[in-house]
Design a protein around this motif. Sequence first.
Motif, short mmCIF file in Angstrom:
data_model
loop_
_atom_site.label_atom_id
_atom_site.label_comp_id
_atom_site.label_asym_id
_atom_site.label_seq_id
_atom_site.Cartn_x
_atom_site.Cartn_y
_atom_site.Cartn_z
N GLU A 30 -42.59 -132.34 -3.36
CA GLU A 30 -42.18 -133.71 -3.17
C GLU A 30 -42.49 -135.28 -3.81
OE1 GLU A 30 -44.06 -131.11 -2.28
OE2 GLU A 30 -43.73 -129.56 -0.81
N GLU A 108 -30.17 -129.71 -1.23
CA GLU A 108 -30.85 -129.17 -0.75
C GLU A 108 -32.40 -129.62 -1.66
OE1 GLU A 108 -31.90 -125.10 0.74
OE2 GLU A 108 -29.98 -124.40 -0.15
N PRO A 111 -33.00 -134.25 -1.26
CA PRO A 111 -33.63 -134.45 0.56
C PRO A 111 -34.94 -134.93 0.47
CG PRO A 111 -31.16 -132.98 0.95
CD PRO A 111 -32.05 -133.07 -1.08
N ARG A 112 -35.62 -133.26 -0.39
CA ARG A 112 -36.73 -133.27 -0.30
C ARG A 112 -38.18 -134.32 -1.13
NH1 ARG A 112 -33.86 -128.61 1.27
NH2 ARG A 112 -34.90 -127.01 2.62
N PRO A 114 -38.68 -137.72 -1.97
CA PRO A 114 -38.41 -138.77 -0.87
C PRO A 114 -39.01 -139.91 -1.54
CG PRO A 114 -39.96 -138.07 0.67
CD PRO A 114 -39.48 -136.93 -0.62
#
Length: 195
Positions: A30, A108, A111-112, A114
């Motif tokens: 992340e 998928e 978006p994780r 950022p």
Amino acid sequence: MKDLLQRIKGCTHCSAHLPLGPNPVLAASERSKILVIGQAPGTRVHASGIPWNDASGKELRRWLGVSPDLFYDPTVFGIIPMGFCYPGRGKGGDLPPRPECAPLWHGELLPRMPDIQLTLLIGQYAQQYYLGKSRKKNLTETVRHYADYLPEFFPLVHPSPRNKLWQKRNPWFEEEVLPVLRFRIQTILQASQRR
């Protein structure tokens, strides 16, 4: 992210088409700052499970001006190929990445992540997928006009030993493009250290 990475590493979606069987290879966090989107693992990477653990990876790290320790820190570099598994051999080398892979998982993953500040698009498959109609007439022209895609994307030729002749024919890549690439990488790294 942890659960998603486990799901991807357990993926068998196109196992019927994979001569060595499924072994998805990627690294992501992340907190990744720079995203490397390449093609697909070769046999050496398939065997080791470590992305870019081959001659191409050594050359890529030289281009970026980073050590292996930094490159393999997923909080710095996310490494997501267009195809996560070795696709097999064709007449002129490895086959293209499986077409199912990026549509299945990239939507998928991204978006994780950022904190991504720059995405390196290595080779024609990544450039086709992410740049679409904004690509130039061929890979050489797309790479030559890298500035058109900044600050989000930085298109690159593949760092494979097979492309040494391309680099010889296009000295502007080493002289003009790589210094800009290294500067952008260093700028991102310095900014992230100050946080």
